[in-house]
Design a protein around this motif. Structure first.
Motif, PDB file in Angstrom:
ATOM      1  N   PRO A 100       0.816  -1.227   0.000  1.00 54.47           N
ATOM      2  CA  PRO A 100       0.000   0.000   0.000  1.00 54.47           C
ATOM      3  C   PRO A 100       0.846   1.272   0.000  1.00 54.47           C
ATOM      4  O   PRO A 100       0.436   2.274  -0.584  1.00 54.47           O
ATOM      5  CB  PRO A 100      -0.793  -0.112   1.308  1.00 54.47           C
ATOM      6  CG  PRO A 100      -0.841  -1.551   1.599  1.00 54.47           C
ATOM      7  CD  PRO A 100       0.454  -2.112   1.113  1.00 54.47           C
ATOM      8  N   ILE A 101       2.008   1.221   0.619  1.00 53.80           N
ATOM      9  CA  ILE A 101       2.876   2.403   0.612  1.00 53.80           C
ATOM     10  C   ILE A 101       3.327   2.702  -0.816  1.00 53.80           C
ATOM     11  O   ILE A 101       3.244   3.836  -1.292  1.00 53.80           O
ATOM     12  CB  ILE A 101       4.096   2.190   1.536  1.00 53.80           C
ATOM     13  CG1 ILE A 101       3.616   1.973   2.974  1.00 53.80           C
ATOM     14  CG2 ILE A 101       5.045   3.380   1.461  1.00 53.80           C
ATOM     15  CD1 ILE A 101       4.713   1.769   3.975  1.00 53.80           C
ATOM     16  N   LEU A 102       3.803   1.664  -1.516  1.00 55.70           N
ATOM     17  CA  LEU A 102       4.229   1.849  -2.908  1.00 55.70           C
ATOM     18  C   LEU A 102       3.073   2.359  -3.762  1.00 55.70           C
ATOM     19  O   LEU A 102       3.225   3.294  -4.553  1.00 55.70           O
ATOM     20  CB  LEU A 102       4.737   0.520  -3.487  1.00 55.70           C
ATOM     21  CG  LEU A 102       6.038  -0.011  -2.884  1.00 55.70           C
ATOM     22  CD1 LEU A 102       6.382  -1.366  -3.466  1.00 55.70           C
ATOM     23  CD2 LEU A 102       7.168   0.983  -3.151  1.00 55.70           C
ATOM     24  N   LEU A 103       1.912   1.756  -3.553  1.00 56.26           N
ATOM     25  CA  LEU A 103       0.739   2.129  -4.338  1.00 56.26           C
ATOM     26  C   LEU A 103       0.365   3.594  -4.073  1.00 56.26           C
ATOM     27  O   LEU A 103       0.038   4.340  -5.005  1.00 56.26           O
ATOM     28  CB  LEU A 103      -0.425   1.203  -3.965  1.00 56.26           C
ATOM     29  CG  LEU A 103      -1.546   1.025  -4.976  1.00 56.26           C
ATOM     30  CD1 LEU A 103      -1.001   0.582  -6.312  1.00 56.26           C
ATOM     31  CD2 LEU A 103      -2.545   0.004  -4.463  1.00 56.26           C
ATOM     32  N   ALA A 104       0.445   3.998  -2.820  1.00 55.83           N
ATOM     33  CA  ALA A 104       0.117   5.389  -2.486  1.00 55.83           C
ATOM     34  C   ALA A 104       1.102   6.341  -3.159  1.00 55.83           C
ATOM     35  O   ALA A 104       0.716   7.392  -3.685  1.00 55.83           O
ATOM     36  CB  ALA A 104       0.143   5.591  -0.978  1.00 55.83           C
ATOM     37  N   LEU A 105       2.394   5.961  -3.182  1.00 59.33           N
ATOM     38  CA  LEU A 105       3.391   6.811  -3.840  1.00 59.33           C
ATOM     39  C   LEU A 105       3.082   6.927  -5.332  1.00 59.33           C
ATOM     40  O   LEU A 105       3.214   7.999  -5.922  1.00 59.33           O
ATOM     41  CB  LEU A 105       4.797   6.242  -3.623  1.00 59.33           C
ATOM     42  CG  LEU A 105       5.308   6.306  -2.183  1.00 59.33           C
ATOM     43  CD1 LEU A 105       6.640   5.569  -2.050  1.00 59.33           C
ATOM     44  CD2 LEU A 105       5.467   7.753  -1.726  1.00 59.33           C
ATOM     45  N   ILE A 106       2.655   5.810  -5.931  1.00 56.90           N
ATOM     46  CA  ILE A 106       2.319   5.849  -7.362  1.00 56.90           C
ATOM     47  C   ILE A 106       1.088   6.733  -7.597  1.00 56.90           C
ATOM     48  O   ILE A 106       1.092   7.597  -8.478  1.00 56.90           O
ATOM     49  CB  ILE A 106       2.040   4.420  -7.890  1.00 56.90           C
ATOM     50  CG1 ILE A 106       3.321   3.598  -7.857  1.00 56.90           C
ATOM     51  CG2 ILE A 106       1.485   4.464  -9.310  1.00 56.90           C
ATOM     52  CD1 ILE A 106       3.131   2.152  -8.225  1.00 56.90           C
ATOM     53  N   ILE A 107       0.043   6.530  -6.777  1.00 60.51           N
ATOM     54  CA  ILE A 107      -1.176   7.337  -6.950  1.00 60.51           C
ATOM     55  C   ILE A 107      -0.843   8.815  -6.814  1.00 60.51           C
ATOM     56  O   ILE A 107      -1.358   9.659  -7.545  1.00 60.51           O
ATOM     57  CB  ILE A 107      -2.255   6.922  -5.929  1.00 60.51           C
ATOM     58  CG1 ILE A 107      -2.744   5.509  -6.221  1.00 60.51           C
ATOM     59  CG2 ILE A 107      -3.432   7.891  -5.946  1.00 60.51           C
ATOM     60  CD1 ILE A 107      -3.702   4.950  -5.200  1.00 60.51           C
ATOM     61  N   ASN A 108       0.046   9.106  -5.887  1.00 63.85           N
ATOM     62  CA  ASN A 108       0.431  10.494  -5.658  1.00 63.85           C
ATOM     63  C   ASN A 108       1.148  11.101  -6.872  1.00 63.85           C
ATOM     64  O   ASN A 108       1.192  12.313  -7.035  1.00 63.85           O
ATOM     65  CB  ASN A 108       1.328  10.562  -4.421  1.00 63.85           C
ATOM     66  CG  ASN A 108       1.393  11.954  -3.862  1.00 63.85           C
ATOM     67  OD1 ASN A 108       0.370  12.617  -3.733  1.00 63.85           O
ATOM     68  ND2 ASN A 108       2.589  12.414  -3.539  1.00 63.85           N
TER      69      ASN A 108
END
Lengths: 310, 296
Positions: A100-108
């Motif tokens: 989820p951390i990686l995914l949040a960075l991508i979404i950002n």
């Protein structure tokens, strides 16, 4: 003397002024005491030879008092259940904590706002599907012979393995379906942290010639670390408690060797086997280990990073 | 100005990478759901032989027709709607009142009672002592067990309390007190109307949890007339799986395929309500997590 008196007076005045508040909190307090604190007192049946007919108080103490704990430690299920629980929780921590951390960075990093909204809506969606349905989907998609995955193997000219009946595959199936279902949803809390970043930081970084990767590395990541640590502490406090619902649904006779965990064992010996005292002892043992783990990790984190859950 | 320059920024290699990556993620998430939907409309033999990938094959409603023969699905549906509605109302009442009281600085005993709530997040009596308690209180095999006992949640109380503390100014109470307003009236007529955001967030959390869980029903409800949808789905999707798989021969194969088809359909039927409601209320969910993440 006078001071104490007047102090008492204001207290009494406040109490009567706020009668309404005591009235409002009463219902929740009653539920809390009856359905949370009474069972906590009921935990003593772990140290007794509990009989339904005799009740909690009148059942005799077991001899020695740790009889049922000893029974668990010497049971062949002791190693299996603890090992299975830890393997799954740790594996799931390693995978479903960073994703989820990686995914949040991508979404950002996404700019097109409409696409971003659609992306978020879709990645959150599986979170709202019930466990029963998710396990039902796993069973249909991975079923040997007729399932989608099995067809894929056959198309490539290979024999399809019986994934659902494989003890080895259980943990992968469990953890990765968790990721599929919850990774998107779990990004929300990190996105909240990322959205509080002052945009001027990015501008300053651009002027200094920072690349996109460098901005992530030096602005985004430091920003979400406190949130990540708090969540990590809470996860560590749950290492010994693996939710019952999904594991129990995914269990079958063929994968039982790696799918019997503490919570399912507690359910089976307790409610299906009626060994109330023994089941309570096993349950208490795992709750205590969790508590110790939580306090330990919290302390370490407090010392190392000043982040703590209280 | 800034908006404009952003929009016309050139697509860099980095942006392209983000696009490709997010597209892949979307496919991984959507395909299983999509597959279940098309499989529920396809000829089960085509599904079993791997012919269904992108479009339904041999379009059929057989799976859905089969569902109508299972009256317990509809009983389960009704029960779940009742439990969800009742549980949400009770849950809101219990958690909001507790959170409101605990958010008040002039409430004596606040710290002690707050601690009582927080402890339940980390320690509990466990399955058997809780089961024994529910039985003694007379809620075993009583549909009320789905609504009342576990409606209180320390987590929800903390989230709502944080909201009250940060969004309802203390001066409001001082003012109301001067005007002769009591605590209960203040809560009902002034605080609640100002708290629509947190009310909708909690309502959605509780409702989705209620709709989706089966554990309490499995433990406390014996009479199948009380069973919620999820427990009935469990029987159809999971428990029966083993039995049908045992048979061999042509007839058993056909029965197995039809029951698989029905499984795809039942997944679709049971998941549609939540899937339809969720995008409409999504922004409230996000808000809730934001409120909760502010340390209180």
């Amino acid at each position: 003397m006078n001071h104490v008196k007047s102090n008492l007076k204001t207290k009494i005045k406040r109490l009567s002024e706020n009668r309404g508040l005591y009235f409002l909190i009463l219902p929740s307090l009653i539920l809390l005491i009856v359905f949370y604190y009474r069972p906590m007192y009921g935990v003593i049946i772990a140290f007794k030879d509990y009989k339904l007919s005799a009740g909690i108080l009148d059942s005799p103490w077991s001899d020695p008092w740790y009889k049922y704990f000893l029974k668990f430690f010497s049971s062949y299920q002791f190693q299996t259940t603890i090992k299975n629980t830890l393997v799954i929780t740790i594996y799931s921590l390693l995978v479903s904590f960073p994703i989820p951390i990686l995914l949040a960075l991508i979404i950002n990093q996404m700019r097109a706002t409409r696409y971003k909204k659609i992306f978020q809506t879709i990645t959150y969606m599986p979170h709202f599907i019930s466990v029963v349905v998710v396990v039902g989907m796993i069973n249909l998609i991975f079923s040997s012979g007729t399932g989608l995955v099995s067809q894929l193997f056959q198309m490539m000219g290979m024999d399809a393995p019986n994934i659902l009946g494989s003890a080895k595959a259980f943990k992968h199936l469990y953890v990765w379906s968790e990721v599929w279902q919850h990774a998107g949803w779990d990004t929300i809390i990190y996105l909240a942290a990322l959205s509080s970043i002052d945009p001027s930081l990015y501008e300053a970084a651009s002027i200094d010639g920072a690349s996109s990767m460098q901005k992530i590395r030096f602005i985004d990541i430091p920003m979400i670390i406190p949130t990540a640590i708090t969540l990590l502490i809470l996860r560590c406090g749950g290492l010994m408690s693996l939710g019952f619902e999904k594991v129990y649904l995914m269990q079958n006779n063929l994968n039982l060797l790696s799918s019997e965990v503490i919570s399912t064992y507690v359910y089976k010996i307790g409610l299906l086997g009626s060994q109330f005292s023994y089941s309570s002892a096993v349950n208490l043992f795992s709750t205590l280990i969790n508590l110790v783990l939580l306090l330990m990790v919290n302390k370490i984190s407090k010392r190392m990073s000043d982040t703590s859950i209280w | 100005m800034i908006e404009k320059s952003k929009r016309f920024r050139k697509l860099t290699k980095f942006d392209l990478l983000v696009y490709v990556l997010t597209l892949l993620i979307l496919i991984v998430i959507l395909y299983p759901i999509y597959f279940v939907v098309i499989a529920s409309f396809s000829d089960p033999t085509a599904v079993a032989s791997g012919k269904v990938w992108l479009l339904p094959q041999g379009f059929t409603f057989d799976g859905y027709m089969e569902l109508f023969r299972h009256s317990n699905i509809w009983i389960g549906y009704r029960n779940t709607i009742l439990y969800t509605a009742g549980g949400t109302l009770v849950g809101l009442f219990i958690n909001l009142t507790a959170a409101f009281v605990l958010s008040r600085k002039d409430f004596m005993g606040r710290k002690f009672i707050m601690t009582l709530f927080v402890i339940t997040m980390f320690f509990n009596g466990g399955l058997i002592p809780t089961f024994v308690t529910v039985k003694q209180v007379g809620l075993y095999d009583n549909p009320l067990v789905m609504i009342i006992p576990f409606s209180v949640s320390a987590f929800n109380v903390i989230v709502a309390r944080t909201f009250f503390k940060s969004s309802i100014p203390e001066e409001l109470w001082e003012q109301a007190k001067i005007d002769g307003c009591g605590n209960i009236r203040y809560f009902v007529q002034i605080v609640l109307p100002l708290s629509k955001a947190i009310i909708s967030v909690l309502a959605l959390w509780i409702a989705v949890g209620m709709w989706n869980s089966y554990f309490n029903a499995l433990i406390y409800l014996k009479d199948s007339n009380y069973h919620p949808l999820q427990l009935i789905l469990r029987n159809i999707l999971i428990t029966n799986n083993m039995q049908t798989a045992l048979g061999t021969g042509e007839a058993a194969q056909i029965a197995l395929r039809l029951s698989n088809l029905m499984r795809y359909s039942v997944i679709v039927i049971s998941t549609i309500p939540i899937m339809c409601i969720y995008p409409l209320v999504q922004k409230h969910f996000n808000k809730g997590i934001m409120i909760g993440s502010v340390k209180g």
